[in-house]
Design an enzyme around this catalytic site. Sequence first.
Site, PDB file in Angstrom:
ATOM      1  N   GLU A  43       0.812  -1.222   0.000  1.00 38.23           N
ATOM      2  CA  GLU A  43       0.000   0.000   0.000  1.00 38.23           C
ATOM      3  C   GLU A  43       0.850   1.279   0.000  1.00 38.23           C
ATOM      4  O   GLU A  43       0.423   2.315  -0.494  1.00 38.23           O
ATOM      5  CB  GLU A  43      -0.949   0.026   1.204  1.00 38.23           C
ATOM      6  N   HIS A  45       3.682   1.775  -1.642  1.00 40.85           N
ATOM      7  CA  HIS A  45       3.995   2.041  -3.054  1.00 40.85           C
ATOM      8  C   HIS A  45       2.748   2.553  -3.787  1.00 40.85           C
ATOM      9  O   HIS A  45       2.824   3.486  -4.593  1.00 40.85           O
ATOM     10  CB  HIS A  45       4.457   0.763  -3.751  1.00 40.85           C
ATOM     11  N   GLN A 161      16.886   9.177   1.979  1.00 43.25           N
ATOM     12  CA  GLN A 161      16.868   8.997   0.519  1.00 43.25           C
ATOM     13  C   GLN A 161      16.148  10.161  -0.156  1.00 43.25           C
ATOM     14  O   GLN A 161      16.623  10.715  -1.159  1.00 43.25           O
ATOM     15  CB  GLN A 161      16.163   7.684   0.191  1.00 43.25           C
ATOM     16  N   SER A 194       8.605  -3.823   2.085  1.00 43.65           N
ATOM     17  CA  SER A 194       8.724  -5.141   1.437  1.00 43.65           C
ATOM     18  C   SER A 194       9.430  -6.114   2.370  1.00 43.65           C
ATOM     19  O   SER A 194       9.170  -7.316   2.344  1.00 43.65           O
ATOM     20  CB  SER A 194       9.523  -5.011   0.139  1.00 43.65           C
TER      21      SER A 194
HETATM   22  P1  AMP Z   1      11.309   0.522  -2.364  1.00 42.59           P
HETATM   23  O1  AMP Z   1      10.560  -0.404  -3.255  1.00 42.59           O
HETATM   24  O2  AMP Z   1      11.466   0.023  -0.968  1.00 42.59           O
HETATM   25  O3  AMP Z   1      12.597   1.011  -2.987  1.00 42.59           O
HETATM   26  O4  AMP Z   1      10.402   1.819  -2.227  1.00 42.59           O
HETATM   27  C1  AMP Z   1       9.975   2.537  -3.347  1.00 42.59           C
HETATM   28  C2  AMP Z   1       9.343   3.817  -2.893  1.00 42.59           C
HETATM   29  O5  AMP Z   1       8.247   3.532  -2.029  1.00 42.59           O
HETATM   30  C3  AMP Z   1      10.303   4.712  -2.081  1.00 42.59           C
HETATM   31  O6  AMP Z   1      10.100   6.054  -2.461  1.00 42.59           O
HETATM   32  C4  AMP Z   1       9.885   4.444  -0.661  1.00 42.59           C
HETATM   33  O7  AMP Z   1      10.165   5.522   0.209  1.00 42.59           O
HETATM   34  C5  AMP Z   1       8.381   4.285  -0.844  1.00 42.59           C
HETATM   35  N1  AMP Z   1       7.806   3.566   0.300  1.00 42.59           N
HETATM   36  C6  AMP Z   1       8.200   2.372   0.789  1.00 42.59           C
HETATM   37  N2  AMP Z   1       7.472   2.048   1.881  1.00 42.59           N
HETATM   38  C7  AMP Z   1       6.611   3.059   2.080  1.00 42.59           C
HETATM   39  C8  AMP Z   1       5.598   3.325   3.051  1.00 42.59           C
HETATM   40  N3  AMP Z   1       5.335   2.484   4.043  1.00 42.59           N
HETATM   41  N4  AMP Z   1       4.895   4.478   2.950  1.00 42.59           N
HETATM   42  C9  AMP Z   1       5.154   5.351   1.936  1.00 42.59           C
HETATM   43  N5  AMP Z   1       6.093   5.161   0.997  1.00 42.59           N
HETATM   44  C10 AMP Z   1       6.817   4.027   1.064  1.00 42.59           C
END
Ligand code: AMP
Length: 306
Positions: A43, A45, A161, A194
């Site tokens: 959710e 993402h 990040q 994830s």
């Molecule tokens: P990742 O797949 O972990 O590289 O995350 C991709 C994007 O999703 C990044 O911009 C993360 O900061 C964002 N993201 C991951 N988890 C969350 C979350 N729980 N709430 C909001 N954004 C998230």
Amino acid sequence: MRFRMHAFAPTMHVLDSIEALRAARRALVGTVAFVPTMGYLHEGHLSLMRAGLQRCDHLIVSIYVNPTQFGPNEDLSRYPRDPQGDRLRCEREGCALLFMPSNAEMYPTGHATHVSVSGLTEGLCATSRPGHFEGVATIVTKLFNIVQPDVALFGEKDYQQLAVIRRLVRDLDLTTEIVGCPIVREDDGLAMSSRNRFLQPEDRLPARSLHAALSLAADAWAGGERDAGQLVELARTHIERHDGARVDYIECVHPENLRAHERGRLIATDEGAIMALAVFVGSTRLIDNMRLDGPTHDRPADRAQP
Ligand code: AMP
């Protein structure tokens, strides 16, 4: 009359080559929002995708587990993947183009250029993940050059990040607008990630303690506490009460420059403060953060258990 589902839904194209992505992107008329991810979508993402489509005409998502942002002892090979499920999730959100390149496509033999952002990449996650942000900055720069988005959306969950990417865009005069989106949490406060799929049932309580500890610190801030040392100790003590949780770092930092607020010196209210932390729960490293001086609706009712 037979009802045909999705009769008018636009088709999502899944592309794995840079050339094909560029051509398909050029054919899109209107503005483009971009959400870069490593897949195994949840959710958090999806909230970025929805925010993107609120701002722009089209959505492009990338799923790429970028090897250069993983250290030699990190979880690259066991990073969770679900390409089929992710395709469906992207399609349901109205994604126009899904980019799923291979390592050979992104880093062909001879690749030798890296993007390095100084200052913001010292401290916090960079201490235990050397080279991580160089990997992130490099892949995001490449993806921006490939996708040419008008807007790109990133989660505040990865606060450092997001700060690095904002700096990179300013410093390299990129034209993409960066939008930060709030952390999406499970009902018990755990920030969606994830990596949560690696948590065992017995890890859940220690995993919850991250958000509970941040909430305790935010409550203390609301009650007038301004000593970074006290705020950090409050959070650390709460987390360390849980067996199975090992603190990597807890810092109270300035929201923009990410410099640690000095312990023992009172933080001026107009400086603002983010508490950021990383904690190993079992073998899984979880990160979370909270704006201590932020709106209280950031903080659902689940308070730390006594
Ligand atoms: P990742 O797949 O972990 O590289 O995350 C991709 C994007 O999703 C990044 O911009 C993360 O900061 C964002 N993201 C991951 N988890 C969350 C979350 N729980 N709430 C909001 N954004 C998230």
